[in-house]
Design a protein around this motif. Sequence first.
Motif, PDB file in Angstrom:
ATOM      1  N   ASP A 135      43.965  67.443  62.777  1.00 62.23           N
ATOM      2  CA  ASP A 135      43.234  68.620  62.317  1.00 62.23           C
ATOM      3  C   ASP A 135      43.796  69.259  61.058  1.00 62.23           C
ATOM      4  O   ASP A 135      43.248  70.253  60.570  1.00 62.23           O
ATOM      5  CB  ASP A 135      43.192  69.677  63.423  1.00 62.23           C
ATOM      6  N   GLY A 154      41.709  72.554  60.608  1.00 57.63           N
ATOM      7  CA  GLY A 154      40.844  72.850  61.739  1.00 57.63           C
ATOM      8  C   GLY A 154      39.392  72.560  61.426  1.00 57.63           C
ATOM      9  O   GLY A 154      39.030  71.429  61.113  1.00 57.63           O
ATOM     10  N   ASN A 155      38.563  73.591  61.487  1.00 61.27           N
ATOM     11  CA  ASN A 155      37.136  73.394  61.257  1.00 61.27           C
ATOM     12  C   ASN A 155      36.731  73.640  59.804  1.00 61.27           C
ATOM     13  O   ASN A 155      35.544  73.640  59.477  1.00 61.27           O
ATOM     14  CB  ASN A 155      36.326  74.330  62.167  1.00 61.27           C
ATOM     15  N   LYS A 180      37.854  74.282  71.183  1.00 64.66           N
ATOM     16  CA  LYS A 180      38.795  73.679  70.258  1.00 64.66           C
ATOM     17  C   LYS A 180      38.104  73.482  68.923  1.00 64.66           C
ATOM     18  O   LYS A 180      36.893  73.548  68.814  1.00 64.66           O
ATOM     19  CB  LYS A 180      39.327  72.339  70.780  1.00 64.66           C
ATOM     20  N   GLN A 181      38.894  73.216  67.916  1.00 63.30           N
ATOM     21  CA  GLN A 181      38.343  73.056  66.578  1.00 63.30           C
ATOM     22  C   GLN A 181      37.835  71.633  66.379  1.00 63.30           C
ATOM     23  O   GLN A 181      38.360  70.679  66.949  1.00 63.30           O
ATOM     24  CB  GLN A 181      39.421  73.382  65.542  1.00 63.30           C
TER      25      GLN A 181
END
Length: 420
Positions: A135, A154-155, A180-181
């Motif tokens: 991530d 992450g996202n 979660k991401q």
Amino acid sequence: MPRNEPTEGTDGWDGEGSPRRRKAVRYAVPVAVAGVAAATIGLVPAFAGSGSPDLPKISAQDLIAKMAKSDVQQLSGTVRASADLGLPSLPGGAGGAGALGGGKGGDGGSADPQSKLMELASGAHTLRVAADGPDKQRVSIVDKAAEYSLVHNGNEVWGYDSGSNTAFHHTAPEAGKHGKQHAPKDLPQGLKNATPQDLAKQALQAAGDTTSVTVDGTAKVAGRDAYQLLIKPKQTASTVGSIRIAVDAANGVPLKFTLTPKSGGAAAIDVGFTSVDFAKPAASTFAFTPPKGAKVVKGDEAGATAQREPGKDGAHGKDMKAVTKDMGGLNVLGKGWTSIATIKGDGSGLPSGKGEGKGKGSGGDAAAFLDSIGDKVHGSFGSGRVFSTRLVNALVTDNGTLYVGAVDKQALIDAANAAK
């Protein structure tokens, strides 16, 4: 100093590995060639050095197992990457991968990851890389006058071009829904699998009964002891001569990747660490805030603009998936190193550069360009033109059907003859 000789049973390590449409055909060749080249870059598991350390012997099978078991997900370092794929130049001086779909024009073009990463398909580049699990990754392309950074945290994905002071930002729409991401689905492939071990697994998936895999000595890469895994296609029609991967003797991480064409000469792809550290990078490495005054383009907005503007994504606002749909869909012939992707034409024919669209401001220049670089070929399928790089060749028949692969010209002609 001893060399690692092939072990019985390991040198054949096996496993499988209308006008509108005429315009689509016209641009399909450069897009396909550049796309395959970029995909090749994306598969590079390596991130250079000299010396031959004295290491215990190891079989190819055991070395592959060592790579597969490697649990290293944290690293940082400097990478030297060079690519000499033989991509042609377009009229007007534009050339290589940038000319074939990786230009900088348009909203956020200079900061768009898809555009920027295409530049790695030609020339030499210095990159600073860092990873902390699946991530968090960061890749910075260091130029003499500017720097481009691509950050996945992450996202979120940020791309920033210091030369134009432009930033590209994309957030995964599904972020936070499942506790979660999640990385954005359209994250460039080379960043989705940024850890070297994941990339190595992808490259080795091509190995099978069509491949010879041996351990060919040792090397010193970025100050670390490494074994050299040598991969060679057994299929004579392949344009790949060999792939050499330097694998860290201690932790199984690939450190250097070199692909040499069968035609010889300089490596077509040579990517390797010049320095590497397997300690956890600082959290600040993956933090990004646009500098004051920077133009920020959202990923969704840039994508919508690309669909509206001619020339984007290499084929009048279409990505490669849309182009293949227009042309009848993608099919793959053969297996292993001699696999050939084919897209069936609609019979409208290959543009000749004459007649329709020859004037300035039209597609005439592109058609004339294709004529200038293509070799006319004939077979029971009829006739067409072959467009070549050092690794990837493409045949476009006069009815508009495309055959492309890392194979020689005769293999493309044979495939077209068999499919007639």
